[in-house]
Design a protein around this motif. Structure first.
Motif, PDB file in Angstrom:
ATOM      1  N   ALA A  69     -35.868  13.578  27.843  1.00  0.00           N
ATOM      2  CA  ALA A  69     -34.831  12.912  28.631  1.00  0.00           C
ATOM      3  C   ALA A  69     -33.726  12.360  27.734  1.00  0.00           C
ATOM      4  N   THR A  70     -34.104  11.837  26.581  1.00  0.00           N
ATOM      5  CA  THR A  70     -33.117  11.279  25.659  1.00  0.00           C
ATOM      6  C   THR A  70     -32.217  12.362  25.097  1.00  0.00           C
ATOM      7  N   ILE A  71     -32.813  13.497  24.700  1.00  0.00           N
ATOM      8  CA  ILE A  71     -32.022  14.601  24.146  1.00  0.00           C
ATOM      9  C   ILE A  71     -31.059  15.142  25.194  1.00  0.00           C
ATOM     10  N   LYS A  72     -31.538  15.267  26.440  1.00  0.00           N
ATOM     11  CA  LYS A  72     -30.646  15.734  27.507  1.00  0.00           C
ATOM     12  C   LYS A  72     -29.479  14.768  27.701  1.00  0.00           C
ATOM     13  N   LYS A  73     -29.761  13.493  27.544  1.00  0.00           N
ATOM     14  CA  LYS A  73     -28.709  12.493  27.724  1.00  0.00           C
ATOM     15  C   LYS A  73     -27.643  12.598  26.648  1.00  0.00           C
ATOM     16  N   VAL A  74     -28.049  12.692  25.375  1.00  0.00           N
ATOM     17  CA  VAL A  74     -27.063  12.725  24.294  1.00  0.00           C
ATOM     18  C   VAL A  74     -26.356  14.059  24.216  1.00  0.00           C
ATOM     19  N   ALA A  75     -26.939  15.100  24.840  1.00  0.00           N
ATOM     20  CA  ALA A  75     -26.312  16.425  24.796  1.00  0.00           C
ATOM     21  C   ALA A  75     -25.349  16.657  25.948  1.00  0.00           C
ATOM     22  N   GLU A  76     -25.178  15.662  26.814  1.00  0.00           N
ATOM     23  CA  GLU A  76     -24.259  15.829  27.935  1.00  0.00           C
ATOM     24  C   GLU A  76     -22.856  16.118  27.426  1.00  0.00           C
ATOM     25  N   TYR A  86     -21.583  15.930  19.445  1.00  0.00           N
ATOM     26  CA  TYR A  86     -22.374  16.351  18.285  1.00  0.00           C
ATOM     27  C   TYR A  86     -23.691  16.978  18.740  1.00  0.00           C
ATOM     28  N   ALA A  87     -24.378  16.284  19.673  1.00  0.00           N
ATOM     29  CA  ALA A  87     -25.680  16.770  20.133  1.00  0.00           C
ATOM     30  C   ALA A  87     -25.540  18.073  20.897  1.00  0.00           C
ATOM     31  N   SER A  88     -24.463  18.213  21.678  1.00  0.00           N
ATOM     32  CA  SER A  88     -24.248  19.447  22.436  1.00  0.00           C
ATOM     33  C   SER A  88     -24.110  20.646  21.507  1.00  0.00           C
ATOM     34  N   ILE A  89     -23.384  20.463  20.397  1.00  0.00           N
ATOM     35  CA  ILE A  89     -23.218  21.548  19.428  1.00  0.00           C
ATOM     36  C   ILE A  89     -24.565  21.953  18.841  1.00  0.00           C
ATOM     37  N   LEU A  90     -25.336  20.943  18.423  1.00  0.00           N
ATOM     38  CA  LEU A  90     -26.619  21.228  17.782  1.00  0.00           C
ATOM     39  C   LEU A  90     -27.589  21.892  18.752  1.00  0.00           C
ATOM     40  N   VAL A  91     -27.659  21.372  19.967  1.00  0.00           N
ATOM     41  CA  VAL A  91     -28.571  21.942  20.953  1.00  0.00           C
ATOM     42  C   VAL A  91     -28.161  23.372  21.295  1.00  0.00           C
ATOM     43  N   GLU A  92     -26.851  23.618  21.395  1.00  0.00           N
ATOM     44  CA  GLU A  92     -26.382  24.978  21.664  1.00  0.00           C
ATOM     45  C   GLU A  92     -26.781  25.925  20.544  1.00  0.00           C
ATOM     46  N   GLN A  93     -26.684  25.463  19.303  1.00  0.00           N
ATOM     47  CA  GLN A  93     -27.082  26.308  18.180  1.00  0.00           C
ATOM     48  C   GLN A  93     -28.583  26.590  18.207  1.00  0.00           C
ATOM     49  N   VAL A  94     -29.384  25.573  18.567  1.00  0.00           N
ATOM     50  CA  VAL A  94     -30.835  25.776  18.640  1.00  0.00           C
ATOM     51  C   VAL A  94     -31.179  26.815  19.697  1.00  0.00           C
ATOM     52  N   ASN A 333     -29.216  18.228  11.408  1.00  0.00           N
ATOM     53  CA  ASN A 333     -30.384  17.962  12.236  1.00  0.00           C
ATOM     54  C   ASN A 333     -30.884  16.539  12.050  1.00  0.00           C
ATOM     55  N   ARG A 334     -30.849  16.054  10.800  1.00  0.00           N
ATOM     56  CA  ARG A 334     -31.302  14.693  10.520  1.00  0.00           C
ATOM     57  C   ARG A 334     -30.396  13.664  11.192  1.00  0.00           C
ATOM     58  N   THR A 335     -29.105  13.920  11.170  1.00  0.00           N
ATOM     59  CA  THR A 335     -28.161  13.028  11.835  1.00  0.00           C
ATOM     60  C   THR A 335     -28.444  12.972  13.328  1.00  0.00           C
ATOM     61  N   PHE A 336     -28.733  14.127  13.928  1.00  0.00           N
ATOM     62  CA  PHE A 336     -29.069  14.192  15.348  1.00  0.00           C
ATOM     63  C   PHE A 336     -30.321  13.375  15.645  1.00  0.00           C
ATOM     64  N   LEU A 337     -31.328  13.487  14.807  1.00  0.00           N
ATOM     65  CA  LEU A 337     -32.570  12.749  15.023  1.00  0.00           C
ATOM     66  C   LEU A 337     -32.350  11.247  14.899  1.00  0.00           C
ATOM     67  N   TYR A 338     -31.476  10.818  13.982  1.00  0.00           N
ATOM     68  CA  TYR A 338     -31.143   9.397  13.884  1.00  0.00           C
ATOM     69  C   TYR A 338     -30.490   8.910  15.170  1.00  0.00           C
ATOM     70  N   ASP A 339     -29.618   9.733  15.757  1.00  0.00           N
ATOM     71  CA  ASP A 339     -28.975   9.358  17.017  1.00  0.00           C
ATOM     72  C   ASP A 339     -30.006   9.209  18.133  1.00  0.00           C
ATOM     73  N   ILE A 340     -30.975  10.127  18.160  1.00  0.00           N
ATOM     74  CA  ILE A 340     -32.030  10.057  19.169  1.00  0.00           C
ATOM     75  C   ILE A 340     -32.837   8.769  19.017  1.00  0.00           C
ATOM     76  N   GLU A 341     -33.208   8.454  17.777  1.00  0.00           N
ATOM     77  CA  GLU A 341     -33.996   7.250  17.518  1.00  0.00           C
ATOM     78  C   GLU A 341     -33.226   5.992  17.918  1.00  0.00           C
ATOM     79  N   LYS A 342     -31.910   5.988  17.684  1.00  0.00           N
ATOM     80  CA  LYS A 342     -31.085   4.833  18.035  1.00  0.00           C
ATOM     81  C   LYS A 342     -31.053   4.629  19.543  1.00  0.00           C
ATOM     82  N   ILE A 343     -30.864   5.712  20.302  1.00  0.00           N
ATOM     83  CA  ILE A 343     -30.813   5.617  21.746  1.00  0.00           C
ATOM     84  C   ILE A 343     -32.149   5.158  22.318  1.00  0.00           C
ATOM     85  N   LYS A 344     -33.239   5.676  21.760  1.00  0.00           N
ATOM     86  CA  LYS A 344     -34.569   5.256  22.221  1.00  0.00           C
ATOM     87  C   LYS A 344     -34.799   3.780  21.955  1.00  0.00           C
TER      88      LYS A 344
END
Length: 351
Positions: A69-76, A86-94, A333-344
């Motif tokens: 749910a958190t990843i979906k939120k930051v990838a909006e 930032y998250a949308s770009i990374l998720v699209e690449q994945v 990827n590490r930057t993205f994970l830091y963003d996820i941890e911050k939102i959580k």
């Protein structure tokens, strides 16, 4: 970098753009109203809203529902007038990388082989330009002819990127993302890299034999010009070539990131031109183009031996890989994970 034909990653299924209001003094008859509706429906079909839902299949099995749910939120990313998140770009690449993992070996090799052929057009045009410039620029200033002709470096890369062929240095960082996120195993990544590298090298060597050989027969350049360009990339200590290859791999990873962030083809062409033009201008070592440069001199020139070619290829491939994976994929990827941890953390704090 196969992003040209896919919608932005976090697309919402709800319609984002309403039909424009009709002025009070305008009345449509039934046929006009039907035509307007059909045009609107066609527009919706060809211009989907800017975001879409990620499915649970896009995540690793060990990702919790909270993290999903958190990843979906930051990838909006539902505003076409703003840069992608930032998250949308990374998720699209994945997700693009996952699609590449699911392709057959034959499809991967054919696409990579095509990219090896296409990237050869850069060297073909560069050599022809260098031959002309060397007639205008004094011999003692021949370095300027090499630098100026190298500004044509982006031509092959534009063909590869817009044509969506598989190029190793473009895909290095992209394909490692599912592994970093524990979606795909590392042995599948190594197999995939092997197929792409083999296809790129085979296509490049074939272009060197046929394309570069044709240029010689046409008198566009001479074997001496091939030797000059080969020494342009070989004339350094191995550790210098290695460092240069790391920098080139990093820039190619940055190019993949920026191209994914772009929303239209023109922007992608501009970005590819700027990044790969920088690589060419600085004379940085790119494994796939370098393969064609050195192999051409090996078969048609007189300054390159088989051992020189093989050592060069191994050093540059390793350097490009490190540059793309470590300096782009891991850090992004590490930057993205830091963003996820911050939102959580913020979500837990509000509870």
């Amino acid at each position: 970098m196969n992003t040209n034909n896919r919608p932005d990653l976090s697309q919402s299924t709800a319609k984002q753009i309403t039909d424009p209001p009709i002025a009070d003094d305008v009345v449509l008859n039934d046929s006009e109203a039907a035509e307007t509706k059909n045009a609107s429906d066609a527009s919706d079909e060809h211009h989907p809203s800017a975001t879409m839902q990620l499915s649970d299949d896009d995540f690793a099995d060990n990702v919790s529902e909270e993290d999903k749910a958190t990843i979906k939120k930051v990838a909006e990313d539902d505003n076409l007038s703003k840069p992608k998140s930032y998250a949308s770009i990374l998720v699209e690449q994945v997700i693009d990388a996952k699609e590449t993992f699911n392709r057959s070996a034959g499809s991967l090799f054919t696409s990579a082989f095509t990219a090896g052929l296409e990237i050869g057009t850069s060297l073909f045009v560069i050599l022809a330009a260098y031959a002309l410039l060397s007639q205008l620029i004094p011999a003692e200033s021949s370095h300027y002819a090499v630098v100026l002709s190298s500004l044509l470096y982006p031509i092959g890369f534009i063909i590869v990127v817009i044509g969506q062929s598989l190029l190793f240095t473009e895909q290095t960082s992209l394909l490692s993302l599912p592994v970093l996120n524990k979606i795909e195993p590392i042995h599948k990544l190594l197999r995939l890299w092997g197929i792409v590298i083999l296809g790129n090298l085979a296509g490049g060597c074939l272009f060197a034999v046929l394309g570069v050989g044709l240029g010689l027969k046409m008198g566009l350049y001479t074997s001496a010009h091939l030797d000059v360009y080969a020494q342009h990339v070989l004339g350094f200590e191995w550790w210098v070539i290695f460092g240069s290859a790391i920098l080139a791999g990093w820039l190619m990873g940055v190019a993949a990131w920026l191209v994914t962030s772009a929303r239209d083809t023109i922007s992608r062409i501009v970005l590819v031109t700027l990044i790969t033009g920088t690589i060419g201008f600085l004379g940085l070592h790119h494994s796939i183009v370098g393969n064609i440069e050195v192999f051409s001199a090996l078969i048609y020139g007189s300054s390159v031996g088989v051992l020189n070619y093989l050592i060069f290829l191994a050093v540059v491939l390793l350097g490009n890989t490190i540059g793309g994976v470590v300096f782009v994929a891991v850090l992004k990827n590490r930057t993205f994970l830091y963003d996820i941890e911050k939102i959580k953390a913020e979500a837990h704090h509000l509870r």
